[in-house]
Design a protein around this motif. Sequence first.
Motif, mmCIF file in Angstrom:
data_model
loop_
_atom_site.group_PDB
_atom_site.id
_atom_site.type_symbol
_atom_site.label_atom_id
_atom_site.label_comp_id
_atom_site.label_asym_id
_atom_site.label_seq_id
_atom_site.Cartn_x
_atom_site.Cartn_y
_atom_site.Cartn_z
ATOM 1 N N THR A 22 -41.485 27.183 -11.122
ATOM 2 C CA THR A 22 -42.069 28.290 -10.366
ATOM 3 C C THR A 22 -41.064 28.888 -9.395
ATOM 4 O O THR A 22 -40.989 30.113 -9.240
ATOM 5 C CB THR A 22 -43.318 27.798 -9.607
ATOM 6 O OG1 THR A 22 -44.248 27.295 -10.557
ATOM 7 C CG2 THR A 22 -43.953 28.887 -8.796
ATOM 8 N N ALA A 23 -40.289 28.045 -8.755
ATOM 9 C CA ALA A 23 -39.271 28.537 -7.822
ATOM 10 C C ALA A 23 -38.250 29.412 -8.543
ATOM 11 O O ALA A 23 -37.850 30.458 -8.033
ATOM 12 C CB ALA A 23 -38.575 27.369 -7.134
ATOM 13 N N THR A 30 -33.101 25.033 -2.470
ATOM 14 C CA THR A 30 -33.887 23.874 -2.049
ATOM 15 C C THR A 30 -34.215 23.001 -3.251
ATOM 16 O O THR A 30 -34.007 21.791 -3.231
ATOM 17 C CB THR A 30 -35.179 24.324 -1.340
ATOM 18 O OG1 THR A 30 -34.820 25.045 -0.154
ATOM 19 C CG2 THR A 30 -36.050 23.138 -0.970
ATOM 20 N N TRP A 31 -34.705 23.621 -4.312
ATOM 21 C CA TRP A 31 -35.053 22.851 -5.509
ATOM 22 C C TRP A 31 -33.815 22.283 -6.191
ATOM 23 O O TRP A 31 -33.834 21.150 -6.674
ATOM 24 C CB TRP A 31 -35.857 23.703 -6.489
ATOM 25 C CG TRP A 31 -37.300 23.700 -6.127
ATOM 26 C CD1 TRP A 31 -37.985 24.683 -5.471
ATOM 27 C CD2 TRP A 31 -38.247 22.664 -6.362
ATOM 28 N NE1 TRP A 31 -39.290 24.316 -5.288
ATOM 29 C CE2 TRP A 31 -39.488 23.083 -5.836
ATOM 30 C CE3 TRP A 31 -38.180 21.425 -6.978
ATOM 31 C CZ2 TRP A 31 -40.637 22.300 -5.905
ATOM 32 C CZ3 TRP A 31 -39.331 20.648 -7.043
ATOM 33 C CH2 TRP A 31 -40.535 21.086 -6.513
ATOM 34 N N GLU A 51 -40.205 17.761 5.930
ATOM 35 C CA GLU A 51 -39.020 17.762 6.780
ATOM 36 C C GLU A 51 -38.052 18.878 6.373
ATOM 37 O O GLU A 51 -37.496 19.574 7.225
ATOM 38 C CB GLU A 51 -38.335 16.392 6.672
ATOM 39 C CG GLU A 51 -37.052 16.260 7.443
ATOM 40 C CD GLU A 51 -36.399 14.918 7.143
ATOM 41 O OE1 GLU A 51 -35.208 14.920 6.765
ATOM 42 O OE2 GLU A 51 -37.080 13.874 7.272
ATOM 43 N N ILE A 52 -37.861 19.043 5.079
ATOM 44 C CA ILE A 52 -36.945 20.077 4.584
ATOM 45 C C ILE A 52 -37.355 21.462 5.084
ATOM 46 O O ILE A 52 -36.525 22.257 5.502
ATOM 47 C CB ILE A 52 -36.918 20.082 3.039
ATOM 48 C CG1 ILE A 52 -36.230 18.849 2.511
ATOM 49 C CG2 ILE A 52 -36.229 21.335 2.505
ATOM 50 C CD1 ILE A 52 -36.400 18.666 1.014
ATOM 51 N N ARG A 75 -32.312 23.783 6.872
ATOM 52 C CA ARG A 75 -31.945 23.726 5.457
ATOM 53 C C ARG A 75 -32.738 24.733 4.621
ATOM 54 O O ARG A 75 -32.216 25.307 3.671
ATOM 55 C CB ARG A 75 -32.148 22.328 4.883
ATOM 56 C CG ARG A 75 -31.184 21.309 5.420
ATOM 57 C CD ARG A 75 -31.476 19.949 4.861
ATOM 58 N NE ARG A 75 -32.675 19.413 5.525
ATOM 59 C CZ ARG A 75 -33.164 18.199 5.282
ATOM 60 N NH1 ARG A 75 -32.590 17.422 4.392
ATOM 61 N NH2 ARG A 75 -34.219 17.778 5.926
ATOM 62 N N SER A 76 -33.977 24.911 4.962
ATOM 63 C CA SER A 76 -34.838 25.828 4.209
ATOM 64 C C SER A 76 -35.683 26.662 5.174
ATOM 65 O O SER A 76 -36.894 26.745 5.056
ATOM 66 C CB SER A 76 -35.741 25.041 3.259
ATOM 67 O OG SER A 76 -34.975 24.336 2.321
#
Length: 116
Positions: free
Chosen positions: A19-20, A62-63, A92-93, A98-99
Amino acid sequence: MGLKRAKITVGGGLKGAFTAGVDATLCRELGCDFFDNVYAYSVGVYSSTFATANQPDVIEETWKNLVHGTQLVDLKNFRLGKPILNLEYLEEIFQDERSALDLDTVFSSKTKLTYV
């Protein structure tokens, strides 16, 4: 009032990687405001929101870099009596740099996001 375009973003654990990729590609090819309405659930909420924020690279990276291998899912945890999916790590991410999500762009977008 012209035709409206809607997108439904599926969820379901590791399907979020697919999906990402789809959401990132649609965002790059059609633009972040192509869809009038976006409906998402489960992990699809993340990629839909980042696409609406015009941040396809963030969700894709991220993925690719932060949730592969045993970073998010570790089958060995089953034997240890721990959850297989590390949701705390995922939370957390998305709570640090980071995201980081561009909330201003999300809130000013003409796209209506609905989380179901």
